[in-house]
Design a protein around this motif. Structure first.
Motif, PDB file in Angstrom:
ATOM      1  N   CYS A  29       0.842  -1.180   0.000  1.00  0.00           N
ATOM      2  CA  CYS A  29       0.000   0.000   0.000  1.00  0.00           C
ATOM      3  C   CYS A  29       0.885   1.240   0.000  1.00  0.00           C
ATOM      4  CB  CYS A  29      -0.934   0.019   1.213  1.00  0.00           C
ATOM      5  SG  CYS A  29      -0.097   0.241   2.791  1.00  0.00           S
TER       6      CYS A  29
ATOM      7  N   TYR B 198       1.047   4.930   1.779  1.00  0.00           N
ATOM      8  CA  TYR B 198       0.479   5.639   2.928  1.00  0.00           C
ATOM      9  C   TYR B 198       0.859   7.114   2.876  1.00  0.00           C
ATOM     10  CZ  TYR B 198       5.184   5.126   4.884  1.00  0.00           C
ATOM     11  OH  TYR B 198       6.536   5.153   5.071  1.00  0.00           O
TER      12      TYR B 198
ATOM     13  N   TYR C   6       0.397  10.214   5.848  1.00  0.00           N
ATOM     14  CA  TYR C   6      -0.091  10.656   7.144  1.00  0.00           C
ATOM     15  C   TYR C   6      -0.371  12.159   7.101  1.00  0.00           C
ATOM     16  CZ  TYR C   6       1.314   6.100   8.882  1.00  0.00           C
ATOM     17  OH  TYR C   6       1.422   4.751   9.085  1.00  0.00           O
TER      18      TYR C   6
ATOM     19  N   SER D 285       4.506   0.509   1.817  1.00  0.00           N
ATOM     20  CA  SER D 285       4.644  -0.436   2.908  1.00  0.00           C
ATOM     21  C   SER D 285       3.836  -1.690   2.602  1.00  0.00           C
ATOM     22  CB  SER D 285       4.112   0.208   4.194  1.00  0.00           C
ATOM     23  OG  SER D 285       4.066  -0.705   5.246  1.00  0.00           O
TER      24      SER D 285
ATOM     25  N   TYR E  74       4.380  -5.352  12.271  1.00  0.00           N
ATOM     26  CA  TYR E  74       4.194  -3.956  11.893  1.00  0.00           C
ATOM     27  C   TYR E  74       2.714  -3.703  11.664  1.00  0.00           C
ATOM     28  CZ  TYR E  74       9.193  -4.281  11.355  1.00  0.00           C
ATOM     29  OH  TYR E  74      10.523  -4.491  11.599  1.00  0.00           O
TER      30      TYR E  74
ATOM     31  N   LEU F 116       0.059  -0.826  10.727  1.00  0.00           N
ATOM     32  CA  LEU F 116      -0.080   0.530  10.207  1.00  0.00           C
ATOM     33  C   LEU F 116      -1.158   1.350  10.900  1.00  0.00           C
ATOM     34  CD1 LEU F 116       0.457   0.133   6.353  1.00  0.00           C
ATOM     35  CD2 LEU F 116       2.059   0.924   8.081  1.00  0.00           C
ATOM     36  N   ASP F 117      -2.052   0.688  11.619  1.00  0.00           N
ATOM     37  CA  ASP F 117      -3.063   1.447  12.353  1.00  0.00           C
ATOM     38  C   ASP F 117      -2.571   1.866  13.735  1.00  0.00           C
ATOM     39  OD1 ASP F 117      -3.079  -1.221  13.133  1.00  0.00           O
ATOM     40  OD2 ASP F 117      -5.241  -1.326  13.385  1.00  0.00           O
TER      41      ASP F 117
ATOM     42  N   GLY G  56       4.208   1.681  16.329  1.00  0.00           N
ATOM     43  CA  GLY G  56       3.464   0.898  15.347  1.00  0.00           C
ATOM     44  C   GLY G  56       3.912  -0.546  15.295  1.00  0.00           C
TER      45      GLY G  56
ATOM     46  N   SER H 200      -5.873  -4.766  11.802  1.00  0.00           N
ATOM     47  CA  SER H 200      -4.897  -3.908  11.120  1.00  0.00           C
ATOM     48  C   SER H 200      -5.035  -4.040   9.602  1.00  0.00           C
ATOM     49  CB  SER H 200      -3.479  -4.271  11.568  1.00  0.00           C
ATOM     50  OG  SER H 200      -2.555  -3.368  11.026  1.00  0.00           O
TER      51      SER H 200
ATOM     52  N   VAL I 273      -6.137  -0.991   6.864  1.00  0.00           N
ATOM     53  CA  VAL I 273      -5.388  -0.589   5.670  1.00  0.00           C
ATOM     54  C   VAL I 273      -6.237  -0.760   4.425  1.00  0.00           C
ATOM     55  CG1 VAL I 273      -3.360  -1.050   4.237  1.00  0.00           C
ATOM     56  CG2 VAL I 273      -3.155  -1.104   6.730  1.00  0.00           C
TER      57      VAL I 273
ATOM     58  N   GLY J 203      -7.805   3.619   5.745  1.00  0.00           N
ATOM     59  CA  GLY J 203      -7.105   4.304   6.820  1.00  0.00           C
ATOM     60  C   GLY J 203      -7.893   5.303   7.626  1.00  0.00           C
TER      61      GLY J 203
ATOM     62  N   LEU K 235      -4.558   5.606   3.055  1.00  0.00           N
ATOM     63  CA  LEU K 235      -3.902   4.371   2.653  1.00  0.00           C
ATOM     64  C   LEU K 235      -4.546   3.858   1.377  1.00  0.00           C
ATOM     65  CD1 LEU K 235      -3.872   2.810   6.203  1.00  0.00           C
ATOM     66  CD2 LEU K 235      -1.875   3.642   4.980  1.00  0.00           C
TER      67      LEU K 235
END
Length: 141
Positions: free
Chosen positions: A51, A53, A55, A63, A78, A80-81, A101, A123, A127, A131, A137
């Protein structure tokens, strides 16, 4: 981060110590089931899907959708949320530690498998759902 390729099974076969290799095999099965995808190497990280991402801070990149790394001290998952998204579940998980994370498991067999699956599935859903307000995401593969 980019997909580097390589043989995931050969990579896992070389993981030491043996307990970490056992954990990697369990996490491979779990993440395959949750994601419906085959694993790919992103350096020393084993990822499922990919995906892009972005922020609110402007930080962006690529990622895996869900991923883990078999490190000597612990398996690193890992998320991502972010860890804060899993507060109640983490309280029920069993022995672990966390970063912003990352979820660190020193023994996958010692945690509740149902709770671990719920965390990974949540999670993954975060994703693949885009997101929300936390991040933009976009699933790319």
């Amino acid at each position: 981060m980019k997909i580097t390729g390589g043989d995931v099974d050969a990579f896992v076969a070389k993981v030491t110590p043996a307990a970490r290799r056992r954990d990697a095999e369990a996490l491979l099965a779990l993440m395959r089931e949750v994601s419906g995808r085959e694993p790919e190497l992103w350096g020393t990280i084993i990822g499922f899907g990919s995906c892009h991402y972005r922020y609110p801070t402007g930080t962006e990149g690529d990622s895996p959708i869900i991923a883990f790394a078999p490190r000597k001290q612990a398996s690193t998952l890992y998320l991502l949320d972010g860890i804060q998204a899993h507060g109640e579940r983490l309280a029920e998980l069993g022995p672990h530690s966390t970063g912003v994370g990352c979820l660190y498991l020193s023994d996958v067999a010692a945690v509740d498998p149902t709770v671990l699956r719920e965390i990974v599935a949540a999670s993954h859903a975060f994703v693949t759902g885009g997101g929300g307000d936390y991040a933009q995401l976009t699933v790319t593969a």
